[in-house]
Scaffold this motif. Structure first.
Motif, PDB file in Angstrom:
ATOM      1  N   TRP A 227       0.543  -1.534  -0.087  1.00 21.42           N
ATOM      2  CA  TRP A 227       0.417  -0.359  -0.567  1.00 21.42           C
ATOM      3  C   TRP A 227       0.635   1.410   0.046  1.00 21.42           C
ATOM      4  N   HIS A 228      -0.030   2.376  -0.013  1.00 17.66           N
ATOM      5  CA  HIS A 228       0.933   3.479   0.085  1.00 17.66           C
ATOM      6  C   HIS A 228       2.016   3.863   1.152  1.00 17.66           C
ATOM      7  N   GLY A 229       2.687   3.402   1.488  1.00 16.33           N
ATOM      8  CA  GLY A 229       3.081   3.431   2.343  1.00 16.33           C
ATOM      9  C   GLY A 229       3.361   4.915   3.817  1.00 16.33           C
ATOM     10  N   ALA A 230       2.871   6.251   3.100  1.00 15.98           N
ATOM     11  CA  ALA A 230       3.023   7.572   4.357  1.00 15.98           C
ATOM     12  C   ALA A 230       1.296   6.965   5.001  1.00 15.98           C
ATOM     13  N   ALA A 231       0.172   6.964   4.067  1.00 18.19           N
ATOM     14  CA  ALA A 231      -0.784   6.933   4.574  1.00 18.19           C
ATOM     15  C   ALA A 231      -0.642   5.230   5.389  1.00 18.19           C
ATOM     16  N   ARG A 232      -0.158   4.000   4.859  1.00 16.28           N
ATOM     17  CA  ARG A 232      -0.305   2.901   5.371  1.00 16.28           C
ATOM     18  C   ARG A 232      -0.052   3.328   7.502  1.00 16.28           C
ATOM     19  N   ASP A 233       0.970   4.196   7.770  1.00 15.81           N
ATOM     20  CA  ASP A 233       2.256   4.005   8.971  1.00 15.81           C
ATOM     21  C   ASP A 233       1.597   5.201   9.216  1.00 15.81           C
ATOM     22  N   SER A 234       0.336   5.950   8.955  1.00  9.21           N
ATOM     23  CA  SER A 234      -0.563   6.866   9.746  1.00  9.21           C
ATOM     24  C   SER A 234      -1.206   7.069  11.064  1.00  9.21           C
ATOM     25  N   MET A 235      -1.314   7.819  11.479  1.00 10.59           N
ATOM     26  CA  MET A 235      -2.384   8.128  12.513  1.00 10.59           C
ATOM     27  C   MET A 235      -3.349   7.942  12.496  1.00 10.59           C
ATOM     28  N   GLU A 236      -3.981   7.952  10.926  1.00  8.97           N
ATOM     29  CA  GLU A 236      -5.508   8.167  10.527  1.00  8.97           C
ATOM     30  C   GLU A 236      -5.870   6.736  10.380  1.00  8.97           C
ATOM     31  N   MET A 237      -4.562   5.814   9.714  1.00 11.84           N
ATOM     32  CA  MET A 237      -4.672   4.377   9.487  1.00 11.84           C
ATOM     33  C   MET A 237      -5.101   3.694  10.722  1.00 11.84           C
ATOM     34  N   LYS A 238      -4.568   4.332  11.624  1.00 15.78           N
ATOM     35  CA  LYS A 238      -3.944   3.304  12.621  1.00 15.78           C
ATOM     36  C   LYS A 238      -6.145   3.557  13.445  1.00 15.78           C
ATOM     37  N   LYS A 239      -6.663   4.391  13.076  1.00  6.21           N
ATOM     38  CA  LYS A 239      -7.318   4.654  14.295  1.00  6.21           C
ATOM     39  C   LYS A 239      -8.881   4.061  13.868  1.00  6.21           C
ATOM     40  N   PHE A 240      -8.683   3.477  12.052  1.00  6.63           N
ATOM     41  CA  PHE A 240      -9.278   3.504  10.684  1.00  6.63           C
ATOM     42  C   PHE A 240      -9.691   1.873  11.020  1.00  6.63           C
ATOM     43  N   LEU A 241      -8.255   1.459  11.096  1.00  9.08           N
ATOM     44  CA  LEU A 241      -8.233  -0.674  11.284  1.00  9.08           C
ATOM     45  C   LEU A 241      -8.397  -0.739  12.640  1.00  9.08           C
ATOM     46  N   ASP A 242      -8.899   0.884  14.017  1.00 12.28           N
ATOM     47  CA  ASP A 242      -8.646  -0.080  15.316  1.00 12.28           C
ATOM     48  C   ASP A 242      -7.450  -0.749  15.943  1.00 12.28           C
ATOM     49  N   MET A 243      -6.473   0.002  15.435  1.00  9.33           N
ATOM     50  CA  MET A 243      -5.137  -0.573  15.809  1.00  9.33           C
ATOM     51  C   MET A 243      -4.549  -0.267  17.063  1.00  9.33           C
TER      52      MET A 243
END
Length: 278
Positions: A227-243
């Motif tokens: 995937w797109h590295g910066a977006a994948r590692d973002s806090m926004e992605m963490k929240k979206f995936l409930d990480m």
């Protein structure tokens, strides 16, 4: 005797020898008090119905191990099929197939089972059609905000070109995809904290198991996208995936359906590719 009759006799002799060995072995085990079950069969000698559905043995190399007629070919036949090989407008995919991939993932090696309360470090988030679109829109929103700070694009015009292409992929490149499975490494999946590299390795093994199991279904088209590295590692992605805060997204396992289900893996890999010392 004709060559055809001779072949039949030779095959029958091989089978009879195998059966005789099995009977003698079972009797010996009974005499020694060893349990004998219906699983004590000869799949590697005489085969079993449905073997071809599990994996294609045509690429097996008997010079490695003449008894290895199942596992190694399945591994060799693991295939990555990319978007240009996806079937357009595919029918709905049976969810049972996804469950079988996850069952395979569960049997990858990990340390946690040795400690009470620890779970597998892998977390898989199954994204269906709507969730996939939401995740891609999140990716675009992230870059809209941060593209200047990332330094990946020399001008707004260049970034806008990237953005337009990425947005078109939502219905184009990724349109035929049935599921995207987010691959998450949980940094600590129980009371025992393990080294991070061990947890990452366990997750990677789980994904390999999924990928190998996917070859059971000829109509599947799967691959592991970083995937797109910066977006994948973002806090926004963490929240979206409930990480969790320390968890890491390791990409997405793409599950689509193949445009050419009869695609055959023809690659070969020389042993010299591995650096091995004895």
């Amino acid at each position: 005797m004709s060559s055809q009759n001779a072949s039949i006799v030779a095959t029958a002799s091989t089978v009879l020898l195998g059966v005789a060995w099995l009977v003698a072995n079972r009797n010996f085990r009974r005499e020694k008090g060893v349990a004998v079950t219906d699983a004590d069969s000869l799949p590697s000698i005489v085969g079993s119905e449905g073997d071809e559905d599990i994996c294609d043995n045509s690429n097996s190399d008997s010079s490695i191990n003449p008894l290895d007629l199942t596992v190694l070919p399945c591994i060799r036949n693991r295939r990555s099929i990319f978007p240009n090989g996806f079937k357009k407008n595919p029918p709905a995919l049976d969810e049972g197939i996804i469950h079988s991939l996850l069952d395979a993932a569960l049997y990858g090696p990990f340390h946690g089972k040795c400690y009470a309360g620890n779970q597998h470090p892998a977390k898989f988030v199954i994204l269906g059609k709507e969730s996939m679109v939401d995740m891609q829109l999140l990716t675009l929103d992230y870059y809209d905000v941060h593209w200047k700070d990332l330094g990946c694009w020399s001008s707004e015009e260049v970034y806008q070109s990237f953005r337009n292409c990425t947005q078109d992929e939502i219905t184009g490149r990724w349109g035929p995809v049935s599921y995207m499975i987010a691959i998450v490494m949980r940094r600590q999946a129980g009371p025992k904290r393990f080294p991070e590299w061990e947890e990452a390795a366990a997750v990677a093994c789980a994904v390999q198991n999924m990928h190998t199991q996917s070859t059971k279904f000829k109509h599947l088209a799967c691959y592991w996208s970083s995937w797109h590295g910066a977006a994948r590692d973002s806090m926004e992605m963490k929240k979206f995936l409930d990480m969790g805060d320390e968890d890491k997204c390791m990409g997405f396992f793409i599950v689509a359906q193949a445009k050419n289900p009869e695609f055959q893996v023809r690659r070969t890999r020389e042993r010299s590719l591995l650096d091995v010392e004895w």
